[in-house]
Design a protein around this motif. Structure first.
Motif, PDB file in Angstrom:
ATOM      1  N   GLU A   1      18.713 -34.314 -44.149  1.00 34.26           N
ATOM      2  CA  GLU A   1      18.407 -35.487 -44.217  1.00 34.26           C
ATOM      3  C   GLU A   1      18.471 -36.067 -43.005  1.00 34.26           C
ATOM      4  O   GLU A   1      17.726 -36.682 -42.844  1.00 34.26           O
ATOM      5  CB  GLU A   1      20.487 -36.167 -44.092  1.00 34.26           C
ATOM      6  N   SER A   2      18.450 -34.907 -42.007  1.00 29.06           N
ATOM      7  CA  SER A   2      17.554 -35.172 -40.334  1.00 29.06           C
ATOM      8  C   SER A   2      16.526 -35.585 -40.635  1.00 29.06           C
ATOM      9  O   SER A   2      15.459 -35.945 -40.624  1.00 29.06           O
ATOM     10  CB  SER A   2      17.733 -33.940 -40.007  1.00 29.06           C
ATOM     11  N   VAL A   3      15.288 -33.535 -41.948  1.00 26.34           N
ATOM     12  CA  VAL A   3      14.115 -34.420 -42.472  1.00 26.34           C
ATOM     13  C   VAL A   3      14.026 -35.258 -42.473  1.00 26.34           C
ATOM     14  O   VAL A   3      13.047 -36.699 -42.341  1.00 26.34           O
ATOM     15  CB  VAL A   3      14.064 -33.037 -43.568  1.00 26.34           C
ATOM     16  N   LYS A   4      14.324 -36.198 -43.135  1.00 30.85           N
ATOM     17  CA  LYS A   4      14.082 -37.078 -44.250  1.00 30.85           C
ATOM     18  C   LYS A   4      14.274 -38.304 -43.752  1.00 30.85           C
ATOM     19  O   LYS A   4      13.352 -39.566 -43.287  1.00 30.85           O
ATOM     20  CB  LYS A   4      15.061 -37.799 -45.314  1.00 30.85           C
ATOM     21  N   ARG A   5      14.995 -38.878 -42.682  1.00 28.24           N
ATOM     22  CA  ARG A   5      15.284 -39.581 -41.657  1.00 28.24           C
ATOM     23  C   ARG A   5      13.597 -39.716 -40.244  1.00 28.24           C
ATOM     24  O   ARG A   5      13.213 -40.461 -40.124  1.00 28.24           O
ATOM     25  CB  ARG A   5      16.581 -39.104 -40.566  1.00 28.24           C
ATOM     26  N   ASP A   6      13.283 -37.839 -39.923  1.00 31.06           N
ATOM     27  CA  ASP A   6      12.369 -37.879 -39.693  1.00 31.06           C
ATOM     28  C   ASP A   6      11.289 -38.713 -39.484  1.00 31.06           C
ATOM     29  O   ASP A   6      10.594 -39.750 -39.349  1.00 31.06           O
ATOM     30  CB  ASP A   6      12.182 -36.622 -38.819  1.00 31.06           C
ATOM     31  N   GLN A   7      10.920 -38.769 -41.031  1.00 32.02           N
ATOM     32  CA  GLN A   7       9.761 -38.774 -41.873  1.00 32.02           C
ATOM     33  C   GLN A   7      10.316 -40.399 -41.929  1.00 32.02           C
ATOM     34  O   GLN A   7       9.096 -41.480 -42.061  1.00 32.02           O
ATOM     35  CB  GLN A   7       9.905 -38.744 -43.421  1.00 32.02           C
ATOM     36  N   LYS A   8      11.269 -40.847 -42.396  1.00 27.20           N
ATOM     37  CA  LYS A   8      11.200 -42.571 -42.411  1.00 27.20           C
ATOM     38  C   LYS A   8      11.208 -43.211 -41.263  1.00 27.20           C
ATOM     39  O   LYS A   8      10.320 -43.882 -41.065  1.00 27.20           O
ATOM     40  CB  LYS A   8      12.954 -42.965 -42.494  1.00 27.20           C
ATOM     41  N   LEU A   9      11.362 -42.445 -39.945  1.00 23.38           N
ATOM     42  CA  LEU A   9      11.107 -42.662 -38.696  1.00 23.38           C
ATOM     43  C   LEU A   9      10.162 -42.920 -38.382  1.00 23.38           C
ATOM     44  O   LEU A   9       9.173 -44.170 -37.655  1.00 23.38           O
ATOM     45  CB  LEU A   9      12.197 -42.265 -37.448  1.00 23.38           C
ATOM     46  N   LEU A  10       8.255 -41.834 -38.960  1.00 24.45           N
ATOM     47  CA  LEU A  10       7.455 -41.776 -38.183  1.00 24.45           C
ATOM     48  C   LEU A  10       6.318 -42.677 -39.260  1.00 24.45           C
ATOM     49  O   LEU A  10       6.352 -43.788 -38.604  1.00 24.45           O
ATOM     50  CB  LEU A  10       6.625 -40.413 -38.959  1.00 24.45           C
ATOM     51  N   LEU A  11       6.937 -43.478 -40.463  1.00 29.74           N
ATOM     52  CA  LEU A  11       6.275 -44.302 -41.609  1.00 29.74           C
ATOM     53  C   LEU A  11       6.850 -45.546 -40.959  1.00 29.74           C
ATOM     54  O   LEU A  11       6.146 -46.690 -40.428  1.00 29.74           O
ATOM     55  CB  LEU A  11       6.757 -44.102 -42.534  1.00 29.74           C
ATOM     56  N   THR A  12       7.787 -46.053 -40.354  1.00 34.05           N
ATOM     57  CA  THR A  12       8.509 -47.277 -40.181  1.00 34.05           C
ATOM     58  C   THR A  12       7.923 -47.009 -38.089  1.00 34.05           C
ATOM     59  O   THR A  12       7.366 -48.901 -38.509  1.00 34.05           O
ATOM     60  CB  THR A  12      10.223 -47.399 -38.900  1.00 34.05           C
ATOM     61  N   TRP A  13       7.805 -46.569 -37.791  1.00 34.17           N
ATOM     62  CA  TRP A  13       6.454 -47.191 -36.712  1.00 34.17           C
ATOM     63  C   TRP A  13       5.654 -46.880 -36.483  1.00 34.17           C
ATOM     64  O   TRP A  13       4.732 -47.304 -36.112  1.00 34.17           O
ATOM     65  CB  TRP A  13       6.872 -45.216 -35.411  1.00 34.17           C
ATOM     66  N   ILE A  14       4.768 -46.552 -37.864  1.00 31.97           N
ATOM     67  CA  ILE A  14       3.638 -46.639 -38.183  1.00 31.97           C
ATOM     68  C   ILE A  14       3.291 -47.829 -38.334  1.00 31.97           C
ATOM     69  O   ILE A  14       2.115 -48.878 -37.572  1.00 31.97           O
ATOM     70  CB  ILE A  14       2.685 -45.901 -39.383  1.00 31.97           C
ATOM     71  N   THR A  15       4.407 -48.508 -39.120  1.00 29.80           N
ATOM     72  CA  THR A  15       3.883 -50.133 -39.704  1.00 29.80           C
ATOM     73  C   THR A  15       4.625 -51.360 -38.498  1.00 29.80           C
ATOM     74  O   THR A  15       4.039 -52.147 -38.626  1.00 29.80           O
ATOM     75  CB  THR A  15       5.627 -50.194 -40.520  1.00 29.80           C
ATOM     76  N   GLU A  16       5.234 -50.585 -37.644  1.00 26.31           N
ATOM     77  CA  GLU A  16       5.334 -51.342 -36.049  1.00 26.31           C
ATOM     78  C   GLU A  16       4.376 -51.551 -35.821  1.00 26.31           C
ATOM     79  O   GLU A  16       4.012 -52.308 -35.075  1.00 26.31           O
ATOM     80  CB  GLU A  16       6.790 -50.771 -35.888  1.00 26.31           C
ATOM     81  N   GLU A  17       4.082 -50.175 -35.173  1.00 21.24           N
ATOM     82  CA  GLU A  17       2.186 -50.589 -34.465  1.00 21.24           C
ATOM     83  C   GLU A  17       1.499 -49.375 -35.297  1.00 21.24           C
ATOM     84  O   GLU A  17       1.301 -48.259 -35.223  1.00 21.24           O
ATOM     85  CB  GLU A  17       2.590 -49.821 -33.361  1.00 21.24           C
ATOM     86  N   PRO A  18       0.817 -50.374 -36.051  1.00 18.99           N
ATOM     87  CA  PRO A  18      -0.454 -49.315 -37.219  1.00 18.99           C
ATOM     88  C   PRO A  18      -1.753 -48.624 -36.397  1.00 18.99           C
ATOM     89  O   PRO A  18      -2.078 -48.183 -37.166  1.00 18.99           O
ATOM     90  CB  PRO A  18      -1.069 -50.498 -38.094  1.00 18.99           C
TER      91      PRO A  18
ATOM     92  N   GLY B   1       6.072 -34.151 -33.962  1.00 17.01           N
ATOM     93  CA  GLY B   1       5.664 -32.864 -33.937  1.00 17.01           C
ATOM     94  C   GLY B   1       7.641 -32.353 -34.311  1.00 17.01           C
ATOM     95  O   GLY B   1       6.567 -31.294 -35.788  1.00 17.01           O
ATOM     96  N   LYS B   2       8.004 -33.235 -34.728  1.00 18.82           N
ATOM     97  CA  LYS B   2       9.764 -32.940 -36.094  1.00 18.82           C
ATOM     98  C   LYS B   2       8.529 -32.656 -37.363  1.00 18.82           C
ATOM     99  O   LYS B   2       9.283 -32.123 -38.179  1.00 18.82           O
ATOM    100  CB  LYS B   2      10.501 -33.757 -36.073  1.00 18.82           C
ATOM    101  N   VAL B   3       8.320 -34.396 -37.296  1.00 17.14           N
ATOM    102  CA  VAL B   3       7.564 -33.921 -39.198  1.00 17.14           C
ATOM    103  C   VAL B   3       6.517 -33.245 -39.802  1.00 17.14           C
ATOM    104  O   VAL B   3       6.525 -32.261 -40.935  1.00 17.14           O
ATOM    105  CB  VAL B   3       6.785 -36.137 -39.403  1.00 17.14           C
ATOM    106  N   LYS B   4       5.547 -32.280 -38.409  1.00 21.38           N
ATOM    107  CA  LYS B   4       5.259 -31.825 -39.017  1.00 21.38           C
ATOM    108  C   LYS B   4       5.309 -30.105 -39.307  1.00 21.38           C
ATOM    109  O   LYS B   4       4.890 -29.453 -39.474  1.00 21.38           O
ATOM    110  CB  LYS B   4       4.046 -31.348 -37.623  1.00 21.38           C
TER     111      LYS B   4
END
Length: 592
Positions: free
Chosen positions: A453-470, A550-553
């Motif tokens: 779940e931590s892995v999934k959350r990090d990936q979700k956070l990164l996608l959210t951040w990119i959509t907030e700041e393309p 870093g976490k996602v990579k």
């Protein structure tokens, strides 16, 4: 039903999600988004957000989310094709002649065929009632004081006296046995073969809110059993999510809807001028039906039978209404058994008075509870007061609870302070007030802290951040690839998102249209709406973003490292991942 992607995107782009949703839900601007109470679950504080930038909605309370199509599908309980048609009409977009993919063709075609065969069956029953063969049914309905106009409005009919006439009629119209059976209009067994489900009964077509026939109810005219026979659940008929008569009641322009138990009660009330009446479909009142009512009203008046079973049904319905955020009242039918009987005996004006005198649902509960206690006995009276205190703790809102404490104290001659103390005492023993009931979260509480779940959350956070700041995409694309999103669904979203950003036509809402499964749409919406930590300094935000990248990579590197023995492509990912991690360790990505 299939429409080309460019047509779907044109319809979506020309229906601003804020404009559409504000026609259903009261929303107010807060920062760059709009917020309101979620229409899909009961809540007291707004957690339902609508983003004009993303053209998406998302509820941080229950996880409901999507674009303008998914909102309409969820709110109006319609298919994707129906949502496209409605929004195209709203925006003035001319739809091309429908095209079909094989998969969608089968699903949509079957749905359309079921609606079609039900409509034809309804025409057959309607004709039969008005033919010499249906004279017995017509006499029965006339004997129940129904006018021809009322019978016509509700499409009432009659099923022939033999058990094969209707099936034979439908076959003559070109419908095969499989479809007739799937629609719930016929049964099959080895001994009798195919035979009609409904025969020698007066028929009540059941319509959805768009006036389409989705099922039937048949009533026996004598003492046979069962008294009422309903269609089984099908692709188009879900008893728990529909209400008889709501297609008329939702446009009654009243400030409430009257909920009763039977078809005849609904019809009698409509004939008497109470067009706000609806009824459950042969089952107890459900949460799904309460959610449906919430679309059209905030107050529901219960007109259930006055016998023991009706009282128990009313008590159960009151709890569901309260959990769903609806105000409830109870109409007293005594000495009549039900609304039909009351109106026949006393007239419409007397029933109108009963509506005006409808009892607050909480006081109705207390009045029924009082029957179990002897208020002349001090011990029994004290136990009754304790039960009242226990029920008062069910009100989560403090102001509402205090108002009820004051009213109950006055009604039952209990000292106000004494009752408050009893409520406080019970609350202290049980953890104060009852917690708010929330829909099942997408992620189980037990799984929130697991490594996965931590892995999934990090990936979700990164996608959210990119959509907030393309603009951040250009800064990370050297280090983050589509394959770094190890969840299959996330990888599909990342591939589309990154491709759109490369081409300069970024729009998250269009990505949701790639998915047809409702749970997948909710999950995709969550990828663009994961909560970022608020109230951080610029330096803290930059550190948090670098940590997530870093976490996602790092997770991607570990994931593919564990698969090098079974996946030939994994080795390439490990090699490139190791190099990217080394570079990231020496790099600081600026958010400016």
């Amino acid at each position: 039903m299939y429409y080309p992607d460019e047509v779907i995107e044109e319809v979506r782009a020309r229906n601003d999600i804020v404009d559409v949703i504000s026609g259903y839900v009261r929303i107010q601007k807060k920062g760059s988004s709009y917020f309101g109470l979620c229409p899909f679950h009961n809540e007291k504080s707004p957690s339902f957000s609508v983003s004009p930038g993303k053209q998406m909605y998302y509820c941080f309370g229950c996880g409901a989310g999507g674009n303008v199509f998914t909102f309409l599908m969820a709110y109006e309980n319609c298919s994707f094709g129906e949502a496209v048609k409605e929004l195209a009409e709203r925006a003035g977009v001319a739809l091309p002649e429908a095209e079909y993919s094989e998969e969608v063709k089968k699903r949509e075609s079957r749905r359309a065929k079921l609606l079609e065969v039900n409509k034809e069956a309804a025409k057959y029953f309607y004709y039969m009632l008005r033919s010499p063969k249906g004279a017995v049914g017509y006499r029965y309905l006339s004997g129940r004081a129904l006018s021809d106009e009322t019978m016509k409005k509700f499409g009432l009919g009659f099923a022939g006296v033999t058990n094969n006439e209707m099936s034979a009629y439908l076959r003559s119209k070109g419908y095969d046995d499989g479809l007739i059976k799937e629609a719930g209009l016929a049964n099959f067994d080895e001994k009798r073969g195919m035979y009609d489900k409904f025969w020698n009964r007066v028929m009540f077509p059941i319509q959805d809110i768009n006036h389409r026939v989705i099922g039937f109810g048949g009533r026996v005219m004598g003492d046979g059993q069962p008294k009422y026979l309903n269609s089984p659940e099908t692709m188009i008929f879900d008893k728990s999510r529909n209400l008889y008569g709501l297609n008329f009641a939702r446009t009654s322009r009243q400030n409430h809807i009257i909920l009763c138990e039977g078809y005849m009660d609904v019809i009698a009330m409509h004939q008497a001028g109470f067009t706000q009446a609806a009824a459950s479909l042969g089952t107890s009142f459900t949460v799904g039906q309460a959610s449906l009512l919430r679309r059209y009203t905030q107050e529901v008046l219960l007109a259930y039978d006055s016998d023991g079973a009706g009282v128990n049904a009313a008590l159960r319905a009151i709890g569901i209404l309260r959990e769903s955020g609806l105000r409830g009242k109870v109409i007293n039918m005594f000495p009549a058994k039900d609304p039909d009987e009351f109106i026949k005996a006393n007239g419409a004006e007397a029933f109108r008075e009963r509506i005006e005198q409808a009892e607050n649902s909480f006081f109705f509960e207390l009045r029924i509870l009082e029957r179990d206690y002897d208020l002349g006995d001090p011990d029994s009276k004290t136990r009754f007061y304790r039960e009242i205190a226990k029920k008062l703790c069910n009100f989560e809102d403090e102001v509402e609870r205090e108002n009820y404490v004051e009213s109950v104290a006055e009604k039952y001659h209990i000292g106000y302070e004494n009752l408050r103390k009893m409520v406080a005492s019970h609350a202290a023993q049980t953890g104060f007030v009852k917690p708010v009931t929330r829909p099942k979260p997408t992620v189980s509480a037990a799984g929130k802290n697991t490594p996965q779940e931590s892995v999934k959350r990090d990936q979700k956070l990164l996608l959210t951040w990119i959509t907030e700041e393309p603009a951040l995409y250009q800064k990370i694309k050297k280090y983050i690839q589509v394959e770094d999103f190890t969840e299959s669904l996330y990888q599909q979203v990342a591939r589309k998102l990154f491709g759109d950003l490369e081409q300069g036509n970024f729009m998250p809402a269009s990505i949701i249209s790639m998915f047809q499964d409702e749970e997948e749409q909710r999950e995709v919406a969550s990828l663009f709406n994961t909560k970022l930590q608020e109230e951080m300094t610029d330096a803290e935000r930059e550190k948090a973003f670098n940590d997530i990248v870093g976490k996602v990579k790092r997770n991607s590197f570990e994931y593919y490292s564990s698969r090098t023995g079974v996946d030939m492509n994994a080795l390439n990912q490990v090699i490139s991942g190791k190099k990217a991690l080394e570079e990231l360790s020496k790099t600081h990505i600026s958010l400016c």
